[in-house]
Scaffold this active site. Sequence first.
Site, PDB file in Angstrom:
ATOM      1  N   ASP A  91       5.635  -7.309   2.510  1.00 38.48           N
ATOM      2  CA  ASP A  91       4.503  -7.626   1.628  1.00 38.48           C
ATOM      3  C   ASP A  91       5.033  -7.859   0.211  1.00 38.48           C
ATOM      4  O   ASP A  91       5.660  -6.967  -0.377  1.00 38.48           O
ATOM      5  CB  ASP A  91       3.557  -6.418   1.650  1.00 38.48           C
ATOM      6  CG  ASP A  91       2.163  -6.765   1.193  1.00 38.48           C
ATOM      7  OD1 ASP A  91       1.865  -7.959   1.046  1.00 38.48           O
ATOM      8  OD2 ASP A  91       1.366  -5.824   1.027  1.00 38.48           O
TER       9      ASP A  91
ATOM     10  N   SER B  47       0.839  -1.203   0.000  1.00 39.43           N
ATOM     11  CA  SER B  47       0.000   0.000   0.000  1.00 39.43           C
ATOM     12  C   SER B  47       0.873   1.252   0.000  1.00 39.43           C
ATOM     13  O   SER B  47       0.364   2.359  -0.237  1.00 39.43           O
ATOM     14  CB  SER B  47      -0.935   0.006   1.219  1.00 39.43           C
ATOM     15  OG  SER B  47      -0.229  -0.228   2.420  1.00 39.43           O
TER      16      SER B  47
ATOM     17  N   GLU C 247      -9.320  -9.113   4.580  1.00 46.09           N
ATOM     18  CA  GLU C 247      -9.585  -7.694   4.309  1.00 46.09           C
ATOM     19  C   GLU C 247     -10.990  -7.526   3.744  1.00 46.09           C
ATOM     20  O   GLU C 247     -11.339  -8.141   2.716  1.00 46.09           O
ATOM     21  CB  GLU C 247      -8.542  -7.155   3.319  1.00 46.09           C
ATOM     22  CG  GLU C 247      -8.778  -5.676   2.985  1.00 46.09           C
ATOM     23  CD  GLU C 247      -7.658  -5.046   2.169  1.00 46.09           C
ATOM     24  OE1 GLU C 247      -6.598  -5.693   1.976  1.00 46.09           O
ATOM     25  OE2 GLU C 247      -7.854  -3.887   1.734  1.00 46.09           O
TER      26      GLU C 247
ATOM     27  N   LYS D  86       4.166 -11.655   3.416  1.00 48.92           N
ATOM     28  CA  LYS D  86       2.729 -11.806   3.156  1.00 48.92           C
ATOM     29  C   LYS D  86       2.519 -11.856   1.648  1.00 48.92           C
ATOM     30  O   LYS D  86       3.204 -11.135   0.906  1.00 48.92           O
ATOM     31  CB  LYS D  86       1.927 -10.632   3.744  1.00 48.92           C
ATOM     32  CG  LYS D  86       0.441 -10.677   3.388  1.00 48.92           C
ATOM     33  CD  LYS D  86      -0.347  -9.609   4.102  1.00 48.92           C
ATOM     34  CE  LYS D  86      -0.385  -8.270   3.385  1.00 48.92           C
ATOM     35  NZ  LYS D  86      -0.949  -8.285   2.021  1.00 48.92           N
TER      36      LYS D  86
HETATM   37  O1  KIV Z   1      -0.361  -3.364   1.385  1.00 51.02           O
HETATM   38  C1  KIV Z   1      -0.997  -3.358   2.425  1.00 51.02           C
HETATM   39  O2  KIV Z   1      -0.886  -2.480   3.278  1.00 51.02           O
HETATM   40  C2  KIV Z   1      -1.914  -4.442   2.631  1.00 51.02           C
HETATM   41  C3  KIV Z   1      -3.083  -4.135   3.487  1.00 51.02           C
HETATM   42  C4  KIV Z   1      -4.128  -3.448   2.681  1.00 51.02           C
HETATM   43  C5  KIV Z   1      -3.590  -5.339   4.119  1.00 51.02           C
HETATM   44  O3  KIV Z   1      -1.780  -5.478   2.056  1.00 51.02           O
END
Ligand code: KIV
Length: 285
Positions: free
Chosen positions: A87, A49, A186, A117
Amino acid sequence: MSDRKKMTLPGLFKKVADGQPLTMLTCYDYPTAYFQEQAGIDIILVGDSLGMTILGFDGTLPVKMDDMIRHSQAVRRGSANAWLIGDMPYMTYQPSVERAILNAGRFMAEASCDAIKLEGGAEMADRVTGIVRAGIPVMGHLGLTPQSASALGGFRVQGKGAVQAKKIIDDATALEEAGVYSILLEMVPDRVCKLITERAKNCFIISLGSGPHAHGQLLIYHDMFGLYPKFKPKMAKVFGDAGKVILDGLKQYAKEVTEKQFPQPENYFTISEEEYAQLCASLRR
Ligand code: KIV
């Protein structure tokens, strides 16, 4: 520095077993990580994000692996003890299991992350298994998965219909069987989240806009402090309007400079009379 102990997987599972909800926030930079460390946040997600909150794109797809590594390193410097999740950005794990393992490894080796993640359900099970077999803990991500926003029909609640809800529950089972230690849900309806949480045996569930029944909660840091000007998601609670504080401060700064009220003597440095006289004399020679 805080006197916290390093958060570990057993530590997270102990909190879950003790019925203590886990705290999780996104974070993308050193000073914010420092504050989250002081506040004792359990889990920090360096989310892709950041493509929106930090880089100003309209979505997450343009984010590159190098962006994620750079920001994860800064966050780790600010928080030594939170459980740190990198992420996986778009197309760093979708093309193949091998690519997924190599990119997950970069988060661990180059940014000292504790886990990664990735988005997706049963179709990502082989990526999850491959990464877990490489010794890297994996968090899954179901419901609204922003990297697939186009296929999902936009940024909207997922699982409102029984058929779609059943698919999310089946995906959660597939991810758990593939070896995830946790799943982020989510924008899934609260009772669907409750069903998944009740069924989870070897993983814990984190909710982002999916209600109170999960083992823990996640918020996007920029939403909780009014720092993302483009929109405020319905599910986000604003815990302080830092955006307004900053804007008011910036306007005041511009006013004071324009009106010659800034700087005052306490805001700059001086040279002694003696040194100044010597300097002027040297300029006259
Ligand atoms: O990228 C991010 O911050 C996420 C959240 C929306 C869960 O994956």
